[in-house]
Design a protein around this motif. Structure first.
Motif, mmCIF file in Angstrom:
data_model
loop_
_atom_site.group_PDB
_atom_site.id
_atom_site.type_symbol
_atom_site.label_atom_id
_atom_site.label_comp_id
_atom_site.label_asym_id
_atom_site.label_seq_id
_atom_site.Cartn_x
_atom_site.Cartn_y
_atom_site.Cartn_z
ATOM 1 N N ARG A 86 92.050 35.580 62.931
ATOM 2 C CA ARG A 86 91.825 34.250 63.510
ATOM 3 C C ARG A 86 92.303 33.112 62.619
ATOM 4 O O ARG A 86 93.082 32.273 63.033
ATOM 5 C CB ARG A 86 90.334 34.027 63.801
ATOM 6 N N ILE A 87 91.808 33.091 61.373
ATOM 7 C CA ILE A 87 92.105 31.987 60.464
ATOM 8 C C ILE A 87 92.378 32.550 59.079
ATOM 9 O O ILE A 87 91.615 33.373 58.582
ATOM 10 C CB ILE A 87 90.921 30.994 60.377
ATOM 11 N N ARG A 136 98.348 27.658 55.734
ATOM 12 C CA ARG A 136 97.333 27.723 56.795
ATOM 13 C C ARG A 136 97.934 28.435 58.003
ATOM 14 O O ARG A 136 99.040 28.114 58.434
ATOM 15 C CB ARG A 136 96.894 26.315 57.213
ATOM 16 N N ALA A 150 96.572 30.154 61.863
ATOM 17 C CA ALA A 150 95.470 30.331 62.814
ATOM 18 C C ALA A 150 96.016 30.933 64.107
ATOM 19 O O ALA A 150 97.172 30.707 64.474
ATOM 20 C CB ALA A 150 94.783 29.000 63.110
#
Length: 154
Positions: free
Chosen positions: A15-16, A50, A52
């Motif tokens: 997910r992240i 990052r 996601a």
């Protein structure tokens, strides 16, 4: 504020994912099984990635290469980075993020720590990849020139 820049790292399977690709971590605080906060000293360079996803696939791929700021310096704000940093490179979209990761790998293959590379090189990589052009490689000769230039300024 103790002068350090802090980055919140997060990892939730599938997910992240927030992580540092490189940088000199001088402090780490584990907040939970999936969240930790790391600190870097002023002036140091680090790469923050990052990623996601949701049920339909990737919704965010981003890389920021930042230089940690000293108290009183101007900076750009970046989510999960406190207070922020001097932005040397900021790209999004997996193809560009992957290209930056290849540039980092190339620097490491030359036996140079990416956090020690000239900040101008990261600006160069940002500008070239933003225009869909191939960045010039960072060579030991360029690195030696950077180290000599930095020594003169000190």
């Amino acid at each position: 504020m103790n002068g350090r820049t802090t980055v919140e790292l997060k990892w939730i399977e599938g997910r992240i994912e927030h992580w540092l690709r490189f940088g000199r971590i001088v402090q780490e605080t584990i907040k939970s099984r999936s969240v930790s906060v790391v600190g870097v000293d002023p002036g140091s360079i680090f790469a923050f990635i990052r990623w996601a996803a949701n049920n339909y696939g990737t919704v965010e791929s981003r890389i920021d290469i930042l230089q940690a700021v000293r108290p009183g310096e101007r900076f750009s704000t970046v989510p999960f980075v406190t207070p922020g940093g001097v932005s040397l490179l900021r790209l999004s979209g997996w193809p560009k993020v992957e290209a930056v990761l290849h540039c980092i790998d190339q620097i490491e293959a030359e036996k140079i720590a990416p956090e020690d590379a000239c900040p101008d090189h990261w600006r160069h990589v940002h500008n070239r990849l933003s225009c869909n052009l191939e960045p010039r490689p960072y060579t030991p000769y360029r690195h030696d020139a950077w180290l000599k230039r930095r020594a003169l300024a000190a």
